[in-house]
Design a protein around this motif. Structure first.
Motif, mmCIF file in Angstrom:
data_model
loop_
_atom_site.group_PDB
_atom_site.id
_atom_site.type_symbol
_atom_site.label_atom_id
_atom_site.label_comp_id
_atom_site.label_asym_id
_atom_site.label_seq_id
_atom_site.Cartn_x
_atom_site.Cartn_y
_atom_site.Cartn_z
ATOM 1 N N PHE A 112 0.819 -1.315 -0.065
ATOM 2 C CA PHE A 112 0.114 0.126 0.056
ATOM 3 C C PHE A 112 0.788 1.075 -0.137
ATOM 4 O O PHE A 112 0.197 2.282 0.366
ATOM 5 C CB PHE A 112 -1.012 0.102 1.307
ATOM 6 N N ASP A 113 2.135 1.099 -0.344
ATOM 7 C CA ASP A 113 3.190 2.197 -0.797
ATOM 8 C C ASP A 113 2.990 3.273 0.749
ATOM 9 O O ASP A 113 2.966 4.467 0.526
ATOM 10 C CB ASP A 113 2.508 3.010 -1.865
ATOM 11 N N SER A 114 3.241 2.567 1.685
ATOM 12 C CA SER A 114 3.413 3.094 3.113
ATOM 13 C C SER A 114 2.161 3.780 3.771
ATOM 14 O O SER A 114 2.114 4.327 4.694
ATOM 15 C CB SER A 114 4.472 4.134 3.036
ATOM 16 N N HIS A 115 0.986 3.633 3.024
ATOM 17 C CA HIS A 115 -0.213 4.263 3.412
ATOM 18 C C HIS A 115 -1.122 3.175 4.416
ATOM 19 O O HIS A 115 -2.217 3.433 4.559
ATOM 20 C CB HIS A 115 -1.152 4.653 2.294
ATOM 21 N N ASN A 116 -0.495 1.982 4.516
ATOM 22 C CA ASN A 116 -1.260 0.987 5.405
ATOM 23 C C ASN A 116 -1.513 1.624 6.817
ATOM 24 O O ASN A 116 -1.063 2.311 7.411
ATOM 25 C CB ASN A 116 -0.410 -0.401 5.434
ATOM 26 N N ASP A 117 -2.894 1.052 7.262
ATOM 27 C CA ASP A 117 -3.219 1.592 8.616
ATOM 28 C C ASP A 117 -2.304 0.528 9.728
ATOM 29 O O ASP A 117 -2.607 -0.874 9.805
ATOM 30 C CB ASP A 117 -4.816 1.236 8.664
ATOM 31 N N ILE A 118 -1.468 1.243 10.165
ATOM 32 C CA ILE A 118 -0.899 0.625 10.975
ATOM 33 C C ILE A 118 -1.528 0.150 12.673
ATOM 34 O O ILE A 118 -1.122 -0.739 13.270
ATOM 35 C CB ILE A 118 0.788 1.159 11.442
ATOM 36 N N ARG A 119 -2.352 0.874 12.943
ATOM 37 C CA ARG A 119 -3.327 0.666 14.285
ATOM 38 C C ARG A 119 -3.837 -0.736 14.249
ATOM 39 O O ARG A 119 -4.739 -0.704 13.690
ATOM 40 C CB ARG A 119 -4.218 1.917 14.587
ATOM 41 N N GLY A 120 -3.350 -1.547 15.518
ATOM 42 C CA GLY A 120 -4.031 -2.583 15.740
ATOM 43 C C GLY A 120 -3.749 -3.524 14.634
ATOM 44 O O GLY A 120 -4.640 -4.595 14.563
ATOM 45 N N GLY A 121 -2.916 -3.101 13.758
ATOM 46 C CA GLY A 121 -2.975 -4.403 12.442
ATOM 47 C C GLY A 121 -3.799 -3.928 11.317
ATOM 48 O O GLY A 121 -4.006 -4.686 10.351
ATOM 49 N N GLY A 122 -4.527 -2.857 11.542
ATOM 50 C CA GLY A 122 -5.557 -2.431 10.528
ATOM 51 C C GLY A 122 -6.433 -3.438 9.841
ATOM 52 O O GLY A 122 -7.147 -4.252 10.704
ATOM 53 N N GLN A 123 -6.660 -3.502 8.381
ATOM 54 C CA GLN A 123 -7.515 -4.712 8.123
ATOM 55 C C GLN A 123 -6.971 -5.918 8.272
ATOM 56 O O GLN A 123 -7.797 -6.918 7.902
ATOM 57 C CB GLN A 123 -7.932 -4.184 6.566
ATOM 58 N N PHE A 124 -5.775 -6.229 8.704
ATOM 59 C CA PHE A 124 -5.064 -7.602 8.702
ATOM 60 C C PHE A 124 -5.374 -8.178 10.355
ATOM 61 O O PHE A 124 -5.064 -9.210 10.587
ATOM 62 C CB PHE A 124 -3.777 -7.374 8.580
ATOM 63 N N SER A 125 -6.213 -7.499 11.060
ATOM 64 C CA SER A 125 -6.070 -7.728 12.565
ATOM 65 C C SER A 125 -7.326 -8.776 13.037
ATOM 66 O O SER A 125 -8.397 -8.787 12.296
ATOM 67 C CB SER A 125 -6.537 -6.381 13.512
ATOM 68 N N GLY A 126 -6.898 -9.605 13.922
ATOM 69 C CA GLY A 126 -7.997 -10.602 14.082
ATOM 70 C C GLY A 126 -9.364 -9.657 14.720
ATOM 71 O O GLY A 126 -10.247 -10.381 14.780
ATOM 72 N N ARG A 127 -9.270 -8.331 14.992
ATOM 73 C CA ARG A 127 -10.412 -7.695 15.319
ATOM 74 C C ARG A 127 -11.524 -7.906 14.321
ATOM 75 O O ARG A 127 -12.683 -7.617 14.387
ATOM 76 C CB ARG A 127 -9.987 -6.228 15.569
#
Length: 361
Positions: free
Chosen positions: A114-129
């Motif tokens: 994502f060219d450094s625009h990934n959401d790092i908070r809590g793993g973003g959309q990759f999170s178990g949340r």
């Protein structure tokens, strides 16, 4: 990119771990279905964090709201959309991770993709949340499967080297599973629970984490569900289960043990009982040629240790292009296995219902 799964019962996720809301849209529910809110609430509570010392202290009530697709809890034929509001985020815990990716997390490949625009908070959309809204869709799928007589159960087969009792694949009885969905830590032999909990607490005290194996049983599946090759029953279940964060492997029936067996031992002989065709053994795990055989479907899922641990770890600085160390702060599960179990059940229900609906066309 796609955050959708299924053709007949199609589930689309939206949101990120620390966004204001997460949710899903479901296409394919016929008008006139009464939503089983009690089952949704029960399954959300089973997955919910912050309940005990074996899960992250992050406290999310996971109360949800259905914003479209129903009138007075009866579906109206429009896509059903449900949201869960995030209330207990601590995004500041993740600021340094924009530069120093966590080992075994999606931070670095997502940074590149994502060219450094990934959401790092809590793993973003990759999170178990993100499995929380999946539970809403999975609960609806589970209810629709139960109306067809199909039931899904799961137990924790092992945590580390601590194991629950063995079950003969050909002698699976629903009586073995009657209270699994009521247990916070679902096992068949209660004496194994303490050993598993000890493994988790030991890892937690050492600033570490531990993985395990979840075993899932599907009962009363009609014969012939599944499509040859790419939409085989195993393929679709595997596709769905691997969408749950932290999954490392899956095996069906006798699984990898089949590689050690002779065909004469692995083959499951047919016989008649009460005018039904069954097999005397169940090495095939309820699936032959990608189709259900009528025997109980059995598969095991390997869940990795939680990647976020308190120990000092090696990583890199993306900004300085140098090696460095990382001390992860925040709130994390010492073992994600108990909560992953619920997510595995839910995505399995979604996968099964999609194939069952395909067979009903």
């Amino acid at each position: 990119m796609s955050y959708s799964f299924g053709k007949n019962f199609k589930v689309t996720l939206f949101g990120q771990s620390h966004s204001s809301e997460i949710g899903l849209v479901i296409d394919g529910i016929e008008a006139g279905y009464k939503i089983n809110r009690d089952l949704i609430a029960k399954n959300l509570n089973r997955r919910r964090p912050g309940k005990n010392e074996f899960s992250t202290p992050r406290k999310e009530e996971d109360s949800y709201e259905i914003v479209s697709g129903e009138v007075d809890d009866i579906t109206c034929g429009a896509p059903l959309c449900a949201i869960i509001k995030n209330k207990d985020q601590r995004s500041k815990d993740y600021e340094n991770l924009r530069d120093v990716p966590r080992p075994s997390h999606a931070d670095y490949p997502a940074y590149v993709k994502f060219d450094s625009h990934n959401d790092i908070r809590g793993g973003g959309q990759f999170s178990g949340r993100m499995t929380a809204p999946l539970v809403i869709g999975g609960s609806i799928a589970e209810d629709l499967l139960m109306k067809r007589g199909i039931k899904i159960y799961s137990r924790i087969k092992s945590i580390g080297y601590a194991e629950d009792c063995e079950i003969n694949l050909e002698d699976i009885n629903e009586e073995n599973f009657y209270d699994l969905k009521e247990q916070v830590f679902p096992v068949i032999d209660p004496s194994s629970r303490e050993k598993m909990e000890t493994e988790i607490l030991k890892a937690k005290e050492e600033g570490d984490s531990i993985g395990g194996i979840v075993e899932t049983f599907i009962l009363s599946m009609p014969v012939g569900i599944g499509e040859p090759f790419f939409d085989s029953l195993e393929s679709v279940i595997s596709h769905a289960v691997f969408s749950v964060p932290g999954i490392r492997g899956i095996e069906f029936g006798s699984g990898f043990e089949a590689a050690k067996m002779l065909g004469s031992n692995h083959n499951d002989p047919y016989y008649y009982e009460d005018n039904k065709i069954k097999t005397r053994t169940n090495n095939h795990g309820g699936m032959i040629g990608g189709l259900s055989s009528g025997m109980p479907i059995v598969f095991r899922t390997a869940v990795k240790p939680t990647s976020s641990i308190a120990k000092l770890q090696d990583t890199v600085s993306l900004k300085n292009k140098s090696n460095t160390k990382l001390k992860i702060v925040g709130r994390h599960d010492p073992s994600i296995v108990p909560r992953a179990l619920v997510a595995i059940e839910m995505v399995t229900a979604i996968a099964l219902l999609d194939l069952v609906m395909e067979g009903e066309k």
